[in-house]
Design a protein around this motif. Structure first.
Motif, PDB file in Angstrom:
ATOM      1  N   ARG A 195       0.837  -1.196   0.000  1.00  0.00           N
ATOM      2  CA  ARG A 195       0.000   0.000   0.000  1.00  0.00           C
ATOM      3  C   ARG A 195       0.873   1.247   0.000  1.00  0.00           C
ATOM      4  O   ARG A 195       2.000   1.229   0.487  1.00  0.00           O
ATOM      5  CB  ARG A 195      -0.931  -0.007   1.221  1.00  0.00           C
ATOM      6  CG  ARG A 195      -2.013  -1.068   1.147  1.00  0.00           C
ATOM      7  CD  ARG A 195      -2.999  -0.933   2.295  1.00  0.00           C
ATOM      8  NE  ARG A 195      -2.413  -1.385   3.541  1.00  0.00           N
ATOM      9  CZ  ARG A 195      -2.542  -2.634   4.016  1.00  0.00           C
ATOM     10  NH1 ARG A 195      -3.217  -3.541   3.332  1.00  0.00           N
ATOM     11  NH2 ARG A 195      -1.994  -2.968   5.163  1.00  0.00           N
TER      12      ARG A 195
ATOM     13  N   GLU B 279       3.534   2.326   2.680  1.00  0.00           N
ATOM     14  CA  GLU B 279       3.878   1.184   3.522  1.00  0.00           C
ATOM     15  C   GLU B 279       4.986   0.332   2.910  1.00  0.00           C
ATOM     16  O   GLU B 279       5.216  -0.793   3.343  1.00  0.00           O
ATOM     17  CB  GLU B 279       2.638   0.324   3.786  1.00  0.00           C
ATOM     18  CG  GLU B 279       1.562   1.058   4.569  1.00  0.00           C
ATOM     19  CD  GLU B 279       0.367   0.184   4.911  1.00  0.00           C
ATOM     20  OE1 GLU B 279       0.447  -1.047   4.715  1.00  0.00           O
ATOM     21  OE2 GLU B 279      -0.641   0.736   5.370  1.00  0.00           O
TER      22      GLU B 279
ATOM     23  N   THR C 162      -2.609  -1.953  -5.296  1.00  0.00           N
ATOM     24  CA  THR C 162      -2.144  -2.184  -3.932  1.00  0.00           C
ATOM     25  C   THR C 162      -3.033  -3.209  -3.232  1.00  0.00           C
ATOM     26  O   THR C 162      -4.219  -3.327  -3.545  1.00  0.00           O
ATOM     27  CB  THR C 162      -2.152  -0.862  -3.144  1.00  0.00           C
ATOM     28  OG1 THR C 162      -3.439  -0.247  -3.263  1.00  0.00           O
ATOM     29  CG2 THR C 162      -1.103   0.099  -3.681  1.00  0.00           C
TER      30      THR C 162
ATOM     31  N   ASN D  54      -5.419  -3.936  -0.932  1.00  0.00           N
ATOM     32  CA  ASN D  54      -6.257  -2.994  -0.203  1.00  0.00           C
ATOM     33  C   ASN D  54      -7.721  -3.394  -0.259  1.00  0.00           C
ATOM     34  O   ASN D  54      -8.108  -4.335  -0.954  1.00  0.00           O
ATOM     35  CB  ASN D  54      -6.079  -1.583  -0.790  1.00  0.00           C
ATOM     36  CG  ASN D  54      -5.834  -0.539   0.268  1.00  0.00           C
ATOM     37  OD1 ASN D  54      -6.390  -0.618   1.357  1.00  0.00           O
ATOM     38  ND2 ASN D  54      -4.990   0.432  -0.040  1.00  0.00           N
ATOM     39  N   GLU D  55      -8.533  -2.626   0.449  1.00  0.00           N
ATOM     40  CA  GLU D  55      -9.990  -2.729   0.422  1.00  0.00           C
ATOM     41  C   GLU D  55     -10.529  -1.398  -0.094  1.00  0.00           C
ATOM     42  O   GLU D  55      -9.786  -0.412  -0.177  1.00  0.00           O
ATOM     43  CB  GLU D  55     -10.525  -3.025   1.822  1.00  0.00           C
ATOM     44  CG  GLU D  55     -10.040  -4.344   2.417  1.00  0.00           C
ATOM     45  CD  GLU D  55     -10.517  -5.559   1.630  1.00  0.00           C
ATOM     46  OE1 GLU D  55     -11.579  -5.462   0.986  1.00  0.00           O
ATOM     47  OE2 GLU D  55      -9.833  -6.597   1.677  1.00  0.00           O
TER      48      GLU D  55
ATOM     49  N   GLU E  11     -12.129   1.117   1.126  1.00  0.00           N
ATOM     50  CA  GLU E  11     -11.818   2.295   1.943  1.00  0.00           C
ATOM     51  C   GLU E  11     -10.356   2.702   1.786  1.00  0.00           C
ATOM     52  O   GLU E  11     -10.024   3.892   1.705  1.00  0.00           O
ATOM     53  CB  GLU E  11     -12.129   2.013   3.413  1.00  0.00           C
ATOM     54  CG  GLU E  11     -11.897   3.220   4.325  1.00  0.00           C
ATOM     55  CD  GLU E  11     -12.240   2.931   5.776  1.00  0.00           C
ATOM     56  OE1 GLU E  11     -11.817   3.719   6.642  1.00  0.00           O
ATOM     57  OE2 GLU E  11     -12.915   1.926   6.036  1.00  0.00           O
ATOM     58  N   GLY E  12      -9.479   1.715   1.727  1.00  0.00           N
ATOM     59  CA  GLY E  12      -8.059   2.010   1.551  1.00  0.00           C
ATOM     60  C   GLY E  12      -7.765   2.598   0.183  1.00  0.00           C
ATOM     61  O   GLY E  12      -6.953   3.527   0.056  1.00  0.00           O
ATOM     62  N   TYR E  13      -8.408   2.071  -0.855  1.00  0.00           N
ATOM     63  CA  TYR E  13      -8.239   2.643  -2.193  1.00  0.00           C
ATOM     64  C   TYR E  13      -8.713   4.091  -2.226  1.00  0.00           C
ATOM     65  O   TYR E  13      -8.085   4.951  -2.852  1.00  0.00           O
ATOM     66  CB  TYR E  13      -9.006   1.823  -3.230  1.00  0.00           C
ATOM     67  CG  TYR E  13      -8.392   0.488  -3.540  1.00  0.00           C
ATOM     68  CD1 TYR E  13      -7.059   0.382  -3.933  1.00  0.00           C
ATOM     69  CD2 TYR E  13      -9.138  -0.676  -3.440  1.00  0.00           C
ATOM     70  CE1 TYR E  13      -6.493  -0.846  -4.216  1.00  0.00           C
ATOM     71  CE2 TYR E  13      -8.578  -1.913  -3.730  1.00  0.00           C
ATOM     72  CZ  TYR E  13      -7.263  -2.001  -4.106  1.00  0.00           C
ATOM     73  OH  TYR E  13      -6.708  -3.216  -4.392  1.00  0.00           O
TER      74      TYR E  13
ATOM     75  N   ARG F  58      -8.681   6.252   0.176  1.00  0.00           N
ATOM     76  CA  ARG F  58      -7.670   7.080   0.834  1.00  0.00           C
ATOM     77  C   ARG F  58      -6.491   7.320  -0.091  1.00  0.00           C
ATOM     78  O   ARG F  58      -5.958   8.431  -0.167  1.00  0.00           O
ATOM     79  CB  ARG F  58      -7.197   6.425   2.138  1.00  0.00           C
ATOM     80  CG  ARG F  58      -8.232   6.417   3.251  1.00  0.00           C
ATOM     81  CD  ARG F  58      -7.699   5.741   4.503  1.00  0.00           C
ATOM     82  NE  ARG F  58      -6.543   6.443   5.035  1.00  0.00           N
ATOM     83  CZ  ARG F  58      -5.360   5.863   5.252  1.00  0.00           C
ATOM     84  NH1 ARG F  58      -5.172   4.591   4.947  1.00  0.00           N
ATOM     85  NH2 ARG F  58      -4.375   6.560   5.769  1.00  0.00           N
ATOM     86  N   GLU F  59      -6.054   6.264  -0.794  1.00  0.00           N
ATOM     87  CA  GLU F  59      -4.918   6.413  -1.704  1.00  0.00           C
ATOM     88  C   GLU F  59      -5.249   7.347  -2.868  1.00  0.00           C
ATOM     89  O   GLU F  59      -4.412   8.146  -3.289  1.00  0.00           O
ATOM     90  CB  GLU F  59      -4.495   5.034  -2.219  1.00  0.00           C
ATOM     91  CG  GLU F  59      -3.853   4.175  -1.142  1.00  0.00           C
ATOM     92  CD  GLU F  59      -3.423   2.816  -1.637  1.00  0.00           C
ATOM     93  OE1 GLU F  59      -2.460   2.265  -1.082  1.00  0.00           O
ATOM     94  OE2 GLU F  59      -4.047   2.291  -2.584  1.00  0.00           O
TER      95      GLU F  59
ATOM     96  N   ILE G 203      -1.423   9.874   4.779  1.00  0.00           N
ATOM     97  CA  ILE G 203      -0.632   8.663   4.564  1.00  0.00           C
ATOM     98  C   ILE G 203       0.860   8.984   4.681  1.00  0.00           C
ATOM     99  O   ILE G 203       1.313   9.944   4.077  1.00  0.00           O
ATOM    100  CB  ILE G 203      -0.942   8.067   3.169  1.00  0.00           C
ATOM    101  CG1 ILE G 203      -2.409   7.626   3.114  1.00  0.00           C
ATOM    102  CG2 ILE G 203      -0.035   6.876   2.884  1.00  0.00           C
ATOM    103  CD1 ILE G 203      -2.833   7.056   1.786  1.00  0.00           C
TER     104      ILE G 203
END
Length: 208
Positions: A158, A161, A187, A189-190, A192-194, A196-197, A208
């Motif tokens: 991610r 990270e 990445t 991810n889920e 929500e993580g996508y 954010r990215e 981040i």
């Protein structure tokens, strides 16, 4: 798909799948991009692998198609083809319809292959331009890299990270030479993580 495989059945499968995929895109979604790993030579030697990949592309690419096939930059892991810009340039040079080919630059892969996009992005882009030509760069896969520069280990991380880091990836995403190119996250991810990215890459989130 492995267009460079020593086994004829594996190459036949690659020919069938790639041919059918291009035909579907021409019918349903013309004027788009199709991403392809250049394959692995599996012990035959790099030159043989490159020749076989180019030969299959020569069988399938035709003047009237609107789909552009993108050769992805690879991490030079094992017998992978495409771990150097020179290998991709040689495939393109061997293909009779180079106007139907482009390149997708994967940030994790090029860093793992030894191209220091973290500390020398301009130098890497200059090398790409000298070897292939920036006009051939049509898309980017934006990923951090779990392992270090030049370790030839294809493990995505991610954003923020991995060993490339969010700051360097943000600089890349905003580089003027890459403006307007489609950028795809791969990445681990889920949703929500996508989200954010994507906010990070758009400059909407500095967390981040």
């Amino acid at each position: 798909l492995n267009a460079a495989a020593p086994d004829g059945k594996t190459r036949d499968f690659a020919r069938l799948c790639l041919g059918e995929d291009i035909a579907r895109l021409e019918l349903l979604l013309p004027n788009t991009l199709y991403n392809l790993h250049p394959g692995s030579h599996v012990g035959q030697g790099m030159q043989t692998g490159i020749a076989r990949t180019a030969a299959l592309l020569n069988e399938l690419l035709c003047p009237e198609q609107t789909t552009i096939v993108l050769l992805e930059t690879m991490a030079a892991q094992g017998s992978e083809i495409g771990g150097t810009f020179e290998q991709l340039a040689e495939i393109i040079a061997r293909v009779t319809r180079p106007d139907k080919l482009g390149v997708c630059l994967d940030t994790c892969h090029v860093y793992a292959a030894g191209y220091d996009i973290k500390n020398d992005l301009d130098g890497v882009l200059a090398a790409f331009d000298r070897t292939i030509g920036l006009k051939k760069l049509r898309a980017l896969h934006i990923n951090d890299c779990l392992f270090g520069l030049g370790e030839h280990r294809d493990r995505h991380a991610r954003l923020g990270e991995g060993t490339i880091g969010a700051e360097a990836l943000l600089r890349l995403a905003r580089h003027k030479a890459l403006a307007g190119l489609p950028m795809i996250l791969e990445t681990p991810n889920e949703p929500e993580g996508y989200a954010r990215e994507i906010r990070l890459l758009r400059g909407e989130d500095a967390s981040i």
